[in-house]
Motif scaffolding. Sequence first.
Motif, PDB file in Angstrom:
ATOM      1  N   ILE A 339       0.988  -1.184   0.090  1.00  0.00           N
ATOM      2  CA  ILE A 339       0.009   0.036   0.198  1.00  0.00           C
ATOM      3  C   ILE A 339       0.845   1.283  -0.127  1.00  0.00           C
ATOM      4  O   ILE A 339       2.055   1.157   0.559  1.00  0.00           O
ATOM      5  CB  ILE A 339      -0.956   0.041   1.297  1.00  0.00           C
ATOM      6  N   MET A 340       0.091   2.365  -0.366  1.00  0.00           N
ATOM      7  CA  MET A 340       1.080   3.634  -0.114  1.00  0.00           C
ATOM      8  C   MET A 340       0.273   4.065   1.014  1.00  0.00           C
ATOM      9  O   MET A 340      -1.064   3.902   1.348  1.00  0.00           O
ATOM     10  CB  MET A 340       0.535   4.591  -1.282  1.00  0.00           C
ATOM     11  N   ALA A 341       1.149   4.893   1.931  1.00  0.00           N
ATOM     12  CA  ALA A 341       0.305   5.010   3.246  1.00  0.00           C
ATOM     13  C   ALA A 341       0.005   6.472   3.207  1.00  0.00           C
ATOM     14  O   ALA A 341       1.121   7.471   2.970  1.00  0.00           O
ATOM     15  CB  ALA A 341       1.177   4.634   4.470  1.00  0.00           C
ATOM     16  N   VAL A 342      -1.008   7.093   3.521  1.00  0.00           N
ATOM     17  CA  VAL A 342      -1.501   8.352   3.814  1.00  0.00           C
ATOM     18  C   VAL A 342      -2.156   8.598   5.240  1.00  0.00           C
ATOM     19  O   VAL A 342      -3.105   8.613   5.346  1.00  0.00           O
ATOM     20  CB  VAL A 342      -2.554   8.860   2.497  1.00  0.00           C
ATOM     21  N   PRO A 343      -1.124   9.029   6.053  1.00  0.00           N
ATOM     22  CA  PRO A 343      -1.588   9.010   7.653  1.00  0.00           C
ATOM     23  C   PRO A 343      -2.459  10.006   7.788  1.00  0.00           C
ATOM     24  O   PRO A 343      -3.234   9.694   8.670  1.00  0.00           O
ATOM     25  CB  PRO A 343      -0.150   9.099   8.063  1.00  0.00           C
ATOM     26  N   THR A 344      -2.575  10.953   7.019  1.00  0.00           N
ATOM     27  CA  THR A 344      -3.485  12.046   7.228  1.00  0.00           C
ATOM     28  C   THR A 344      -4.939  11.766   6.934  1.00  0.00           C
ATOM     29  O   THR A 344      -5.833  12.438   7.419  1.00  0.00           O
ATOM     30  CB  THR A 344      -3.388  13.476   6.418  1.00  0.00           C
ATOM     31  N   HIS A 345      -4.982  10.816   6.082  1.00  0.00           N
ATOM     32  CA  HIS A 345      -6.482  10.457   5.574  1.00  0.00           C
ATOM     33  C   HIS A 345      -6.568   9.230   5.674  1.00  0.00           C
ATOM     34  O   HIS A 345      -7.721   8.676   4.830  1.00  0.00           O
ATOM     35  CB  HIS A 345      -6.722  11.009   4.231  1.00  0.00           C
ATOM     36  N   ASP A 346      -6.217   8.313   6.354  1.00  0.00           N
ATOM     37  CA  ASP A 346      -6.322   6.899   6.504  1.00  0.00           C
ATOM     38  C   ASP A 346      -6.078   6.675   8.197  1.00  0.00           C
ATOM     39  O   ASP A 346      -5.021   6.636   8.493  1.00  0.00           O
ATOM     40  CB  ASP A 346      -5.642   5.935   5.609  1.00  0.00           C
ATOM     41  N   GLN A 347      -6.978   6.184   8.714  1.00  0.00           N
ATOM     42  CA  GLN A 347      -6.763   5.713  10.269  1.00  0.00           C
ATOM     43  C   GLN A 347      -5.919   4.985  10.342  1.00  0.00           C
ATOM     44  O   GLN A 347      -5.197   4.841  11.582  1.00  0.00           O
ATOM     45  CB  GLN A 347      -8.284   5.603  10.767  1.00  0.00           C
ATOM     46  N   ARG A 348      -5.821   3.843   9.675  1.00  0.00           N
ATOM     47  CA  ARG A 348      -4.612   2.785  10.168  1.00  0.00           C
ATOM     48  C   ARG A 348      -3.436   3.392   9.961  1.00  0.00           C
ATOM     49  O   ARG A 348      -2.611   3.134  10.687  1.00  0.00           O
ATOM     50  CB  ARG A 348      -4.932   1.493   9.166  1.00  0.00           C
ATOM     51  N   ASP A 349      -3.221   4.033   8.806  1.00  0.00           N
ATOM     52  CA  ASP A 349      -1.875   4.679   8.512  1.00  0.00           C
ATOM     53  C   ASP A 349      -1.557   5.854   9.565  1.00  0.00           C
ATOM     54  O   ASP A 349      -0.363   5.944   9.830  1.00  0.00           O
ATOM     55  CB  ASP A 349      -1.937   5.133   7.121  1.00  0.00           C
ATOM     56  N   PHE A 350      -2.498   6.367   9.935  1.00  0.00           N
ATOM     57  CA  PHE A 350      -2.400   7.542  10.969  1.00  0.00           C
ATOM     58  C   PHE A 350      -1.604   6.795  12.282  1.00  0.00           C
ATOM     59  O   PHE A 350      -0.658   7.318  12.757  1.00  0.00           O
ATOM     60  CB  PHE A 350      -3.771   8.002  11.254  1.00  0.00           C
ATOM     61  N   LEU A 351      -2.521   5.785  12.758  1.00  0.00           N
ATOM     62  CA  LEU A 351      -1.880   5.164  13.781  1.00  0.00           C
ATOM     63  C   LEU A 351      -0.664   4.614  13.912  1.00  0.00           C
ATOM     64  O   LEU A 351       0.485   4.955  14.538  1.00  0.00           O
ATOM     65  CB  LEU A 351      -2.984   3.986  14.173  1.00  0.00           C
ATOM     66  N   PHE A 352      -0.294   4.037  12.816  1.00  0.00           N
ATOM     67  CA  PHE A 352       1.156   3.464  12.504  1.00  0.00           C
ATOM     68  C   PHE A 352       1.995   4.706  12.240  1.00  0.00           C
ATOM     69  O   PHE A 352       3.281   4.498  12.914  1.00  0.00           O
ATOM     70  CB  PHE A 352       1.045   2.719  11.005  1.00  0.00           C
ATOM     71  N   ALA A 353       1.836   5.633  11.524  1.00  0.00           N
ATOM     72  CA  ALA A 353       2.840   7.024  11.574  1.00  0.00           C
ATOM     73  C   ALA A 353       2.942   7.467  12.826  1.00  0.00           C
ATOM     74  O   ALA A 353       4.222   7.853  13.102  1.00  0.00           O
ATOM     75  CB  ALA A 353       2.123   7.841  10.383  1.00  0.00           C
ATOM     76  N   LYS A 354       1.893   7.636  13.704  1.00  0.00           N
ATOM     77  CA  LYS A 354       2.292   8.208  15.141  1.00  0.00           C
ATOM     78  C   LYS A 354       3.174   7.051  16.013  1.00  0.00           C
ATOM     79  O   LYS A 354       3.986   7.747  16.419  1.00  0.00           O
ATOM     80  CB  LYS A 354       0.924   8.223  15.838  1.00  0.00           C
ATOM     81  N   GLU A 355       2.903   6.270  15.881  1.00  0.00           N
ATOM     82  CA  GLU A 355       3.658   4.902  16.579  1.00  0.00           C
ATOM     83  C   GLU A 355       5.118   4.992  16.228  1.00  0.00           C
ATOM     84  O   GLU A 355       5.944   4.980  16.989  1.00  0.00           O
ATOM     85  CB  GLU A 355       2.975   3.544  16.415  1.00  0.00           C
ATOM     86  N   HIS A 356       5.294   5.087  14.994  1.00  0.00           N
ATOM     87  CA  HIS A 356       6.869   5.227  14.489  1.00  0.00           C
ATOM     88  C   HIS A 356       7.380   6.231  13.930  1.00  0.00           C
ATOM     89  O   HIS A 356       8.378   6.344  13.286  1.00  0.00           O
ATOM     90  CB  HIS A 356       6.973   4.100  13.247  1.00  0.00           C
ATOM     91  N   GLY A 357       6.638   7.478  14.105  1.00  0.00           N
ATOM     92  CA  GLY A 357       7.315   8.719  13.986  1.00  0.00           C
ATOM     93  C   GLY A 357       7.309   9.242  12.431  1.00  0.00           C
ATOM     94  O   GLY A 357       8.178   9.639  11.952  1.00  0.00           O
ATOM     95  N   LEU A 358       6.509   8.499  11.540  1.00  0.00           N
ATOM     96  CA  LEU A 358       6.682   8.840  10.074  1.00  0.00           C
ATOM     97  C   LEU A 358       5.874  10.179   9.833  1.00  0.00           C
ATOM     98  O   LEU A 358       4.969  10.759  10.451  1.00  0.00           O
ATOM     99  CB  LEU A 358       5.728   7.601   9.368  1.00  0.00           C
ATOM    100  N   PRO A 359       6.424  10.835   8.715  1.00  0.00           N
ATOM    101  CA  PRO A 359       5.869  12.068   8.327  1.00  0.00           C
ATOM    102  C   PRO A 359       4.468  12.010   7.737  1.00  0.00           C
ATOM    103  O   PRO A 359       4.080  10.860   7.258  1.00  0.00           O
ATOM    104  CB  PRO A 359       7.001  12.484   7.304  1.00  0.00           C
ATOM    105  N   MET A 360       3.698  13.398   7.657  1.00  0.00           N
ATOM    106  CA  MET A 360       2.513  13.408   7.317  1.00  0.00           C
ATOM    107  C   MET A 360       2.217  14.754   6.537  1.00  0.00           C
ATOM    108  O   MET A 360       2.754  15.632   6.883  1.00  0.00           O
ATOM    109  CB  MET A 360       1.384  13.477   8.402  1.00  0.00           C
TER     110      MET A 360
END
Length: 826
Positions: A339-360
């Motif tokens: 997948i492409m992760a879009v943390p700002t607009h997908d809740q699963r990606d959001f949680l994962f990005a927060k957990e691992h400090g990924l950019p948004m």
Amino acid sequence: MSYSTHDIIKIEKKWQDYWRKHKIFSVEADPAKKKFYCLEMFPYPSGRIHMGHVRNYTIADVVARFKIMQGFNVLHPIGYDAFGQPAENAAIKNNTDPAKWTHRCIDEMRRDFIRMGFSYDWDRELATCDADYYRWNQWIFLKMFEKGLAYKKASPVNWCPSCETTLANEEVIDQKCWRCKNEVQQKELEQWYLKITDYSQQLLDDLRLLGNWPARVCAMQENWIGKSFGVEIYFREKETGTVIPVFTTRADTIFGATYVVLAPEHPFVERLIAGKPQESQLREFLRKAQSMSKSLRMSGDQRKEGAFTGAYAINPVNGEQVPIWVADYVLMEYGTGAIMAVPTHDQRDFLFAKEHGLPMRIVIKDSRRPHLKAEEMTEAYVESGELVNSHQFNGMPNEEAKKNIAGWMENNGIGKVTAHWRLRDWLISRQRYWGTPIPMIYCDHCGLVPVPENQLPVKLPEKIKITGEGGSPLEQCEAFVNVSCPVCGEKARRETDTMATFFDSSWYFLRYCDAHNNKAIFDPEKTAYWMPVDQYIGGIEHAILHLLYSRFFTKFLRDTGLLKIDEPFDRLLTQGMVLKDGEVMSKSRGNIVDPGSVIDHYGADTLRLFILFAAPPEDQLEWNDSAIDGSWRFLNRVYQAVEKKYVEVKQEPIRNFSNFDEMDHELYREIHATIKKVTEDFSKDLKFNTAISQIMILMNKLEKYQVEDSPEKQVLLNEAVKTVVLLLAPIAPHLCEELWQGMNQKGIVSRADWPAYNQEALVQAEVLMVVQVNGKVRAKILAPRDASEEQLRALALKDGKIIEYLGDKPVRKFIVVPNKIISIVV
RNA sequence: GGGCAAGUGGUGGAAUGGCAUACACGCAGGACUUAAAAUCCUGUGGCCGCAAGGCUGUGUGGGUUCGACUCCCACCUUGCCCACCA
């Protein structure tokens, strides 16, 4: 004779014997007659029947009997879904033979069905564990193999290392084996699959043909097939340029993709991590993720684990370099496994990005919070809005952008509009004994060889020891396993997997059409006559799998030329569950009501009547010990009515309507209103509860009716009594046969003609109309049928109560609903 | 999180735009009986009233309509199915 339990049991036995002896419900295909195929989902033979069976099969029985009386050639068969784990488990526990155990259960069940008075064609009875049946399972399998629809593939299964056996998902409880309580592992095994996905589009499209199915069953099937439209976008690995396709339904968010995630099983992962500094950590993570059972990994609020691969991908829309991660929340089975992760607009990606400090990066503007910054977000914004940070697409509403971006990607060769399905191929292998052997042979010289058709059936070996341990029991049966290759004649080995029982139940309704054919699976002329099933009745728990598989088999057999239909079941009824004290009846809850003891006490007719009367068939039914007395009392009253009210009249007096008094008219009207109501309820929505209510209303009327020594009135009363017996015959067949005989009627009531109603009898000369003033009921007036508005206005305005309520206010509106209501607005 | 049902007397339920609670269970009173069971009759949503009658009432709030249990919107509750499905 009095109406007692003792007599009822005798009467019921008498008629059950009569029906069987005279084969009243045996039928043959006859193109000269209009057919009706009434089918219930056949039972797993677990022994005595329970209330769920009683309800399911009583509903079906009424439909079948009603259709017979209406003159249809009715096919109403029964059989047993007799393979499966319970027999094997019972065999392990009691050290018995599954075949013996199963046949004993079938015998008990058959006895119970007979005691319920069900109108089965016993000549067509079948059990899926009989070689006469399962040889055709094997035959279908070979046809599918021939067409490339049956294939073998390695896939993970639940494996109990201590029992050395595979476990069904239901046998894995809290990650542990249900029997030995040891930890369950995932193990790769070669398994047989059926390529149901070849039929995905048809299975989806043809749901439209199922207008007589409950909408929610179609909705469940549609969700299960799960077609979703989206775009496959081609990311590239930075170093090698290898294409990594990702699937998304949200192409509009592509400019917000800040990382890419691969499933742990993704084939590219291996190449990506080889030689990377963090390789050993990554391998540790992959090992952990893959050993976890599927059910745990997918369980709801599981924390999302993942690791950075050290590699980067290039986003094709802006050339941006984004990190590639591996994470357990991405599933290999769905989409492209990436997948492409879009943390700002997908809740699963959001949680994962927060957990691992990924950019948004925000790319869709929340109109209520236009100045929100990505780092301030507490959850993903998944609503619609205008695009931002998206180059030439800025300002475009996102729904529009979905289409535009997809088109633009296709034009530039960086993506492809496509659809993905949730439906997967169907795993049919079971490492079990009590099932249909898969008719394949492994030869060292010739490879995978199908058993030739003329060598079918591949019979299950008998009298083998089943312990539940040490893998499949068939594997240890030398006599079964060792075989010579049908092609080269050298030593070879049989496949020891058996088929999932859903295979057996996916076509049994076709075999009923020609149950004892030993030359072919069925005669296509017979299925052409009987199929499709006109009314299918069963539990909602089969709404997805069984019905989907049956639809698949039907389409497959159509494509082989054996069937001419697209869909197997025209009308479907899913009956509700039987509850006691608000809970499902179950052994563990200890709230079982045994049908056998109810029959012993009240007889089958009372049980049948109660279970139909207590609730509409699709709703849950609350068992009520005292309410069943009411059903008993009602049948008693019917019995008494025939005894006391039905008097044969010697001369046949001419019915003279002009001599009818008000009471006569009322009874006559009620007879025909009841025939109409019951006929409609039985035909359309199978509303047995209201049909029974109406029969009760007719009973109440005829009991009050006075004959006063008039032969004409007696004829009318006789007709009322006879009508009750006829209309009740599908519901309480034993009693009605007895009463029919007692009334000296020709033949048996099970084969009697269903009464027709006289529409004219329902027309009343005068009707009672309700008069409303400003929406409130204020009076009732007797008016001539179909009176004109002027007539009604005159009648209403001279009514004392209406005058009172109108006062001197002017009438603003005068609304007439013919023969029903007058609404006056002042 | 998504989808789909459903919410009506003490109880099961009926009515799908037109008299809310048909039909039944239960309960209460009565008849029959030495008595009980069975059977039969009467009553039975709530409030006010001796009564006639009136008011009120279908999960909650709003809307459409002469008229809403029924249709529309929002919410609450319960049940079922699906669910890291991108």
